[in-house]
Design a protein around this motif. Structure first.
Motif, mmCIF file in Angstrom:
data_model
loop_
_atom_site.group_PDB
_atom_site.id
_atom_site.type_symbol
_atom_site.label_atom_id
_atom_site.label_comp_id
_atom_site.label_asym_id
_atom_site.label_seq_id
_atom_site.Cartn_x
_atom_site.Cartn_y
_atom_site.Cartn_z
ATOM 1 N N GLN A 173 0.840 -1.195 0.000
ATOM 2 C CA GLN A 173 0.000 0.000 0.000
ATOM 3 C C GLN A 173 0.876 1.246 0.000
ATOM 4 O O GLN A 173 1.697 1.435 0.895
ATOM 5 N N ASN B 215 -2.209 6.843 0.960
ATOM 6 C CA ASN B 215 -3.557 7.237 0.530
ATOM 7 C C ASN B 215 -4.046 6.466 -0.688
ATOM 8 O O ASN B 215 -4.820 6.998 -1.497
ATOM 9 N N ARG B 216 -3.616 5.238 -0.809
ATOM 10 C CA ARG B 216 -4.054 4.378 -1.915
ATOM 11 C C ARG B 216 -4.613 3.079 -1.367
ATOM 12 O O ARG B 216 -4.434 2.731 -0.192
ATOM 13 N N GLY B 217 -5.269 2.326 -2.245
ATOM 14 C CA GLY B 217 -5.724 0.995 -1.868
ATOM 15 C C GLY B 217 -4.571 0.010 -1.866
ATOM 16 O O GLY B 217 -3.441 0.358 -2.194
ATOM 17 N N LEU B 218 -4.860 -1.226 -1.489
ATOM 18 C CA LEU B 218 -3.840 -2.268 -1.473
ATOM 19 C C LEU B 218 -3.663 -2.850 -2.862
ATOM 20 O O LEU B 218 -4.638 -3.096 -3.577
ATOM 21 N N GLN B 219 -2.405 -3.101 -3.216
ATOM 22 C CA GLN B 219 -2.098 -3.754 -4.485
ATOM 23 C C GLN B 219 -1.578 -5.150 -4.221
ATOM 24 O O GLN B 219 -0.710 -5.349 -3.376
ATOM 25 N N LEU C 234 3.852 0.504 2.747
ATOM 26 C CA LEU C 234 3.318 -0.339 3.821
ATOM 27 C C LEU C 234 2.977 -1.703 3.226
ATOM 28 O O LEU C 234 2.289 -1.774 2.196
ATOM 29 N N ASP D 212 -5.704 -0.994 -8.360
ATOM 30 C CA ASP D 212 -7.025 -0.411 -8.106
ATOM 31 C C ASP D 212 -7.991 -0.651 -9.260
ATOM 32 O O ASP D 212 -9.179 -0.432 -9.142
ATOM 33 N N PHE E 23 -9.752 5.304 7.254
ATOM 34 C CA PHE E 23 -9.636 5.067 5.818
ATOM 35 C C PHE E 23 -10.416 3.800 5.526
ATOM 36 O O PHE E 23 -10.158 2.754 6.121
ATOM 37 N N LEU F 132 -11.728 0.851 2.936
ATOM 38 C CA LEU F 132 -11.322 0.148 1.732
ATOM 39 C C LEU F 132 -12.366 -0.887 1.341
ATOM 40 O O LEU F 132 -12.814 -1.678 2.163
ATOM 41 N N PHE G 291 -8.515 -4.508 -4.423
ATOM 42 C CA PHE G 291 -8.964 -3.365 -3.633
ATOM 43 C C PHE G 291 -9.211 -2.120 -4.466
ATOM 44 O O PHE G 291 -8.545 -1.882 -5.477
ATOM 45 N N GLY G 292 -10.162 -1.313 -3.992
ATOM 46 C CA GLY G 292 -10.376 0.004 -4.542
ATOM 47 C C GLY G 292 -9.396 1.006 -3.948
ATOM 48 O O GLY G 292 -8.592 0.654 -3.082
ATOM 49 N N PRO G 293 -9.474 2.279 -4.361
ATOM 50 C CA PRO G 293 -8.513 3.289 -3.921
ATOM 51 C C PRO G 293 -8.778 3.848 -2.531
ATOM 52 O O PRO G 293 -7.940 4.543 -1.981
ATOM 53 N N GLY G 294 -9.958 3.566 -1.969
ATOM 54 C CA GLY G 294 -10.240 3.986 -0.604
ATOM 55 C C GLY G 294 -10.981 5.315 -0.499
ATOM 56 O O GLY G 294 -10.942 6.149 -1.406
ATOM 57 N N ARG H 185 -11.453 8.330 2.549
ATOM 58 C CA ARG H 185 -11.060 8.797 3.887
ATOM 59 C C ARG H 185 -12.221 9.573 4.484
ATOM 60 O O ARG H 185 -12.674 10.562 3.903
#
Lengths: 115, 117
Positions: free
Chosen positions: A38, A41-45, A88, B1, B88, B90, B108-111, B113
């Motif tokens: 991660q 401020n992004r999603g998990l890859q 992360l 994403d 956050f 997800l 997963f999507g981008p989330g 906040r």
């Protein structure tokens, strides 16, 4: 019950050096294991997964992980770290014996690669 | 994403207000999930759905509600009962092989906040 532990909150490594991010798991049967990354401020890859077969799994961006059943571990490795690897990292597990349950995630390890 | 969209990227909630987070996927996945991420606590499962019109509580469902009226959509409502909603959020999805064991990866999507005013 299934669980996964990432014993290090933070790992620091110099650019060009090998890196290891540790993960241990606890399941009743043979685990399905996953690594995700991660960025802020992004999603998990998704990086890689172990389901069955060869204990050494190769994934995206030069990462690999080794499944060790006797040590119940699935450590993430890369031969030569890049500054751009700073992120992360999450390990996750699913126990097939538990049926159709979602992944269980560790608390994450922050990798910092220093130039 | 790719294939999973979440909106809005940032959401502000006033005291006592319900807010809804959107999650849409075009991957034709059966299963969808909502996680909450707080610093140092990893990802905690709120709700998941294996099929349309069906969903199950996760580890921290209190103060949240979901619906699954369409395969591609799994909105999450944060209700006023959730006293500490700042986090956050997800959304994820995966192929569900029906009665078979789910070996497939979660994507997963981008989330979103969520912040409290």
């Amino acid at each position: 019950a299934q669980s996964v532990a990432q014993p290090e909150d933070q790992v620091n490594v110099a650019e060009g050096n090998p890196l290891t991010v540790k993960c241990t798991y606890s399941v009743s049967g043979n685990p399905y294991l996953f690594w995700y990354v991660q960025y802020p401020n992004r999603g998990l890859q998704f990086l890689l997964k172990y389901i069955t077969g060869d204990n050494l799994v190769k994934g995206s961006y030069g990462f690999e992980a080794e499944f060790n059943k006797s040590q119940t571990s699935f450590h993430l490795k890369k031969p030569s770290a890049l500054v751009s690897d700073s992120a992360l990292y999450f390990c996750a597990v699913r126990d097939p014996i538990s049926g159709n349950t979602p992944l269980v995630f560790g608390k994450g390890t922050r990798l910092s690669v220093i130039a | 994403d790719g294939g999973i969209t979440q909106s809005p990227k940032y959401l502000f909630r006033k005291e006592g207000q319900n807010v809804t987070l959107s999650c849409e996927q075009n991957l034709n996945h059966d299963a969808m999930y909502w996680y909450r991420q707080d610093p140092g606590q990893g990802l905690r499962l709120i709700y998941y759905s294996q099929i349309v019109n069906d969903f199950q509580k996760g580890d921290i469902a209190e103060g949240y509600s979901v619906s699954r009226e369409k395969k591609e959509s799994f909105p999450l409502t944060v209700t006023s009962a959730q006293k500490n909603p700042t986090a956050f959020y997800l959304c994820a999805s995966s192929i569900d092989l029906g009665s078979g064991i789910r070996k497939e990866t979660q994507y997963f999507g981008p989330g979103t906040r969520l912040l409290v005013l």
